[in-house]
Design a protein around this motif. Structure first.
Motif, PDB file in Angstrom:
ATOM      1  N   TYR A 129     -16.501   4.059   1.183  1.00  0.00           N
ATOM      2  CA  TYR A 129     -16.077   3.243   0.050  1.00  0.00           C
ATOM      3  C   TYR A 129     -16.727   1.862   0.087  1.00  0.00           C
ATOM      4  O   TYR A 129     -16.955   1.288   1.151  1.00  0.00           O
ATOM      5  CB  TYR A 129     -14.568   3.044   0.071  1.00  0.00           C
ATOM      6  N   CYS A 130     -16.977   1.336  -1.076  1.00  0.00           N
ATOM      7  CA  CYS A 130     -17.330  -0.068  -1.241  1.00  0.00           C
ATOM      8  C   CYS A 130     -16.025  -0.858  -1.181  1.00  0.00           C
ATOM      9  O   CYS A 130     -15.052  -0.502  -1.848  1.00  0.00           O
ATOM     10  CB  CYS A 130     -18.022  -0.248  -2.597  1.00  0.00           C
ATOM     11  N   MET A 131     -15.998  -1.903  -0.360  1.00  0.00           N
ATOM     12  CA  MET A 131     -14.788  -2.697  -0.190  1.00  0.00           C
ATOM     13  C   MET A 131     -15.108  -4.163  -0.485  1.00  0.00           C
ATOM     14  O   MET A 131     -16.228  -4.625  -0.235  1.00  0.00           O
ATOM     15  CB  MET A 131     -14.264  -2.593   1.247  1.00  0.00           C
ATOM     16  N   GLY A 132     -14.099  -4.878  -0.961  1.00  0.00           N
ATOM     17  CA  GLY A 132     -14.377  -6.270  -1.279  1.00  0.00           C
ATOM     18  C   GLY A 132     -13.166  -7.171  -1.155  1.00  0.00           C
ATOM     19  O   GLY A 132     -12.020  -6.713  -1.127  1.00  0.00           O
ATOM     20  N   TRP A 133     -13.445  -8.442  -1.052  1.00  0.00           N
ATOM     21  CA  TRP A 133     -12.429  -9.490  -1.095  1.00  0.00           C
ATOM     22  C   TRP A 133     -12.648 -10.323  -2.349  1.00  0.00           C
ATOM     23  O   TRP A 133     -13.776 -10.724  -2.656  1.00  0.00           O
ATOM     24  CB  TRP A 133     -12.522 -10.397   0.136  1.00  0.00           C
ATOM     25  N   PHE A 134     -11.535 -10.580  -3.030  1.00  0.00           N
ATOM     26  CA  PHE A 134     -11.536 -11.397  -4.229  1.00  0.00           C
ATOM     27  C   PHE A 134     -10.470 -12.460  -4.073  1.00  0.00           C
ATOM     28  O   PHE A 134      -9.580 -12.339  -3.221  1.00  0.00           O
ATOM     29  CB  PHE A 134     -11.262 -10.535  -5.466  1.00  0.00           C
ATOM     30  N   ARG A 135     -10.522 -13.484  -4.896  1.00  0.00           N
ATOM     31  CA  ARG A 135      -9.493 -14.522  -4.837  1.00  0.00           C
ATOM     32  C   ARG A 135      -9.202 -15.043  -6.237  1.00  0.00           C
ATOM     33  O   ARG A 135     -10.050 -14.971  -7.130  1.00  0.00           O
ATOM     34  CB  ARG A 135      -9.913 -15.653  -3.913  1.00  0.00           C
ATOM     35  N   GLN A 136      -7.990 -15.551  -6.370  1.00  0.00           N
ATOM     36  CA  GLN A 136      -7.582 -16.103  -7.647  1.00  0.00           C
ATOM     37  C   GLN A 136      -6.735 -17.336  -7.397  1.00  0.00           C
ATOM     38  O   GLN A 136      -5.671 -17.250  -6.772  1.00  0.00           O
ATOM     39  CB  GLN A 136      -6.811 -15.085  -8.483  1.00  0.00           C
ATOM     40  N   GLU A 189     -12.068 -14.085  -8.871  1.00  0.00           N
ATOM     41  CA  GLU A 189     -13.494 -14.124  -8.584  1.00  0.00           C
ATOM     42  C   GLU A 189     -13.811 -13.380  -7.298  1.00  0.00           C
ATOM     43  O   GLU A 189     -12.992 -13.319  -6.379  1.00  0.00           O
ATOM     44  CB  GLU A 189     -13.986 -15.579  -8.464  1.00  0.00           C
ATOM     45  N   GLY A 190     -15.002 -12.816  -7.261  1.00  0.00           N
ATOM     46  CA  GLY A 190     -15.453 -12.140  -6.062  1.00  0.00           C
ATOM     47  C   GLY A 190     -15.779 -13.127  -4.970  1.00  0.00           C
ATOM     48  O   GLY A 190     -16.245 -14.243  -5.239  1.00  0.00           O
ATOM     49  N   VAL A 191     -15.506 -12.741  -3.734  1.00  0.00           N
ATOM     50  CA  VAL A 191     -15.815 -13.561  -2.567  1.00  0.00           C
ATOM     51  C   VAL A 191     -16.895 -12.887  -1.732  1.00  0.00           C
ATOM     52  O   VAL A 191     -17.929 -13.472  -1.438  1.00  0.00           O
ATOM     53  CB  VAL A 191     -14.557 -13.800  -1.716  1.00  0.00           C
ATOM     54  N   ALA A 249     -14.842  -7.860 -10.213  1.00  0.00           N
ATOM     55  CA  ALA A 249     -13.521  -7.227 -10.185  1.00  0.00           C
ATOM     56  C   ALA A 249     -13.442  -5.972 -11.042  1.00  0.00           C
ATOM     57  O   ALA A 249     -12.724  -5.028 -10.700  1.00  0.00           O
ATOM     58  CB  ALA A 249     -12.459  -8.235 -10.614  1.00  0.00           C
ATOM     59  N   THR A 250     -14.197  -5.928 -12.119  1.00  0.00           N
ATOM     60  CA  THR A 250     -14.108  -4.790 -13.038  1.00  0.00           C
ATOM     61  C   THR A 250     -14.603  -3.492 -12.415  1.00  0.00           C
ATOM     62  O   THR A 250     -14.308  -2.409 -12.912  1.00  0.00           O
ATOM     63  CB  THR A 250     -14.895  -5.073 -14.326  1.00  0.00           C
ATOM     64  N   TYR A 251     -15.347  -3.571 -11.325  1.00  0.00           N
ATOM     65  CA  TYR A 251     -15.865  -2.369 -10.661  1.00  0.00           C
ATOM     66  C   TYR A 251     -14.842  -1.739  -9.723  1.00  0.00           C
ATOM     67  O   TYR A 251     -15.056  -0.650  -9.226  1.00  0.00           O
ATOM     68  CB  TYR A 251     -17.123  -2.698  -9.858  1.00  0.00           C
ATOM     69  N   PHE A 252     -13.736  -2.423  -9.453  1.00  0.00           N
ATOM     70  CA  PHE A 252     -12.809  -1.978  -8.415  1.00  0.00           C
ATOM     71  C   PHE A 252     -11.490  -1.505  -9.023  1.00  0.00           C
ATOM     72  O   PHE A 252     -10.751  -2.309  -9.598  1.00  0.00           O
ATOM     73  CB  PHE A 252     -12.552  -3.118  -7.425  1.00  0.00           C
ATOM     74  N   PRO A 253     -11.152  -0.232  -8.846  1.00  0.00           N
ATOM     75  CA  PRO A 253      -9.906   0.283  -9.411  1.00  0.00           C
ATOM     76  C   PRO A 253      -8.690   0.144  -8.492  1.00  0.00           C
ATOM     77  O   PRO A 253      -7.554   0.196  -8.959  1.00  0.00           O
ATOM     78  CB  PRO A 253     -10.217   1.771  -9.630  1.00  0.00           C
ATOM     79  N   ALA A 254      -8.923  -0.021  -7.188  1.00  0.00           N
ATOM     80  CA  ALA A 254      -7.805  -0.076  -6.247  1.00  0.00           C
ATOM     81  C   ALA A 254      -7.667  -1.489  -5.687  1.00  0.00           C
ATOM     82  O   ALA A 254      -8.655  -2.082  -5.227  1.00  0.00           O
ATOM     83  CB  ALA A 254      -8.022   0.913  -5.110  1.00  0.00           C
ATOM     84  N   TRP A 255      -6.437  -1.991  -5.684  1.00  0.00           N
ATOM     85  CA  TRP A 255      -6.170  -3.371  -5.262  1.00  0.00           C
ATOM     86  C   TRP A 255      -4.946  -3.459  -4.373  1.00  0.00           C
ATOM     87  O   TRP A 255      -3.993  -2.688  -4.530  1.00  0.00           O
ATOM     88  CB  TRP A 255      -5.934  -4.254  -6.496  1.00  0.00           C
ATOM     89  N   GLY A 256      -4.987  -4.423  -3.454  1.00  0.00           N
ATOM     90  CA  GLY A 256      -3.813  -4.742  -2.674  1.00  0.00           C
ATOM     91  C   GLY A 256      -2.954  -5.755  -3.401  1.00  0.00           C
ATOM     92  O   GLY A 256      -3.281  -6.194  -4.509  1.00  0.00           O
ATOM     93  N   GLN A 257      -1.848  -6.144  -2.757  1.00  0.00           N
ATOM     94  CA  GLN A 257      -0.897  -7.076  -3.365  1.00  0.00           C
ATOM     95  C   GLN A 257      -1.318  -8.531  -3.194  1.00  0.00           C
ATOM     96  O   GLN A 257      -0.797  -9.404  -3.880  1.00  0.00           O
ATOM     97  CB  GLN A 257       0.492  -6.862  -2.775  1.00  0.00           C
ATOM     98  N   GLY A 258      -2.202  -8.795  -2.256  1.00  0.00           N
ATOM     99  CA  GLY A 258      -2.682 -10.155  -2.063  1.00  0.00           C
ATOM    100  C   GLY A 258      -2.028 -10.865  -0.898  1.00  0.00           C
ATOM    101  O   GLY A 258      -0.901 -10.532  -0.499  1.00  0.00           O
ATOM    102  N   THR A 259      -2.729 -11.841  -0.370  1.00  0.00           N
ATOM    103  CA  THR A 259      -2.209 -12.700   0.684  1.00  0.00           C
ATOM    104  C   THR A 259      -2.649 -14.133   0.386  1.00  0.00           C
ATOM    105  O   THR A 259      -3.803 -14.371   0.030  1.00  0.00           O
ATOM    106  CB  THR A 259      -2.689 -12.228   2.079  1.00  0.00           C
ATOM    107  N   TYR A 298      -5.708 -14.178  -2.056  1.00  0.00           N
ATOM    108  CA  TYR A 298      -6.844 -13.327  -1.717  1.00  0.00           C
ATOM    109  C   TYR A 298      -6.436 -11.861  -1.799  1.00  0.00           C
ATOM    110  O   TYR A 298      -5.403 -11.472  -1.257  1.00  0.00           O
ATOM    111  CB  TYR A 298      -7.350 -13.664  -0.315  1.00  0.00           C
ATOM    112  N   TYR A 299      -7.291 -11.095  -2.454  1.00  0.00           N
ATOM    113  CA  TYR A 299      -7.019  -9.676  -2.677  1.00  0.00           C
ATOM    114  C   TYR A 299      -8.107  -8.818  -2.060  1.00  0.00           C
ATOM    115  O   TYR A 299      -9.298  -9.149  -2.141  1.00  0.00           O
ATOM    116  CB  TYR A 299      -6.953  -9.362  -4.166  1.00  0.00           C
ATOM    117  N   CYS A 300      -7.688  -7.701  -1.518  1.00  0.00           N
ATOM    118  CA  CYS A 300      -8.597  -6.681  -1.048  1.00  0.00           C
ATOM    119  C   CYS A 300      -8.746  -5.639  -2.150  1.00  0.00           C
ATOM    120  O   CYS A 300      -7.773  -5.343  -2.863  1.00  0.00           O
ATOM    121  CB  CYS A 300      -7.992  -6.053   0.214  1.00  0.00           C
ATOM    122  N   ALA A 301      -9.932  -5.077  -2.291  1.00  0.00           N
ATOM    123  CA  ALA A 301     -10.172  -4.081  -3.326  1.00  0.00           C
ATOM    124  C   ALA A 301     -11.103  -2.996  -2.803  1.00  0.00           C
ATOM    125  O   ALA A 301     -11.908  -3.236  -1.900  1.00  0.00           O
ATOM    126  CB  ALA A 301     -10.775  -4.728  -4.566  1.00  0.00           C
TER     127      ALA A 301
END
Length: 127
Positions: free
Chosen positions: A33-40, A47-49, A111-121, A94-97
């Motif tokens: 899987y492609c994995m990523g960190w985002f933040r808001q 936004e992607g990190v 963010a639009t490429y990622f369908p699965a998300w965590g709840q954030g920290t 910060y969110y994991c996706a």
């Protein structure tokens, strides 16, 4: 379905460090899987990190290059984000996706490429 659970957020002073973790589970999850960190931040768009593709190649946004490091431990199904030299501007949720990239290998920090998300920290950096 893929479930993602983040941990490791907190409050630090500017210049400090934190390491975020994201554990993936679910029968569909794969180390490819492609994995990523985002933040808001409040009042701002998500936004992607940083992202890491199925081959382990990382990609960072300019604002965190040289300070943040993304990595993953496939044996533990865990994604990490080591954040050093934190600045007040890094304060955000910060969110994991995750994105199944077996048939489409694109892995952009969008963010639009990622369908699965965590709840954030939450990460809070005080100056």
């Amino acid at each position: 379905q893929v479930q993602l659970v983040e941990s490791g957020g907190g409050s630090v002073q500017a210049g400090g460090s934190l390491r975020l973790s994201c554990t993936a589970s679910g029968y569909r999850y794969s180390a490819t899987y492609c994995m990523g960190w985002f933040r808001q931040a409040p009042g701002k768009e998500r936004e992607g990190v940083a992202v890491i593709d199925g081959y382990g190649s990382p990609n960072y946004v300019d604002s965190v290059k040289g300070r943040f490091t993304i990595s993953k431990d496939n044996a533990k199904n865990t994604l990490y984000l080591q954040m050093n030299i934190l600045q007040a501007e890094d304060t955000a949720m910060y969110y994991c996706a995750a994105r199944d990239s077996r048939w489409d290998r694109r892995c952009p920090p969008e963010a639009t490429y990622f369908p699965a998300w965590g709840q954030g920290t939450q990460v809070t950096v005080s100056s």
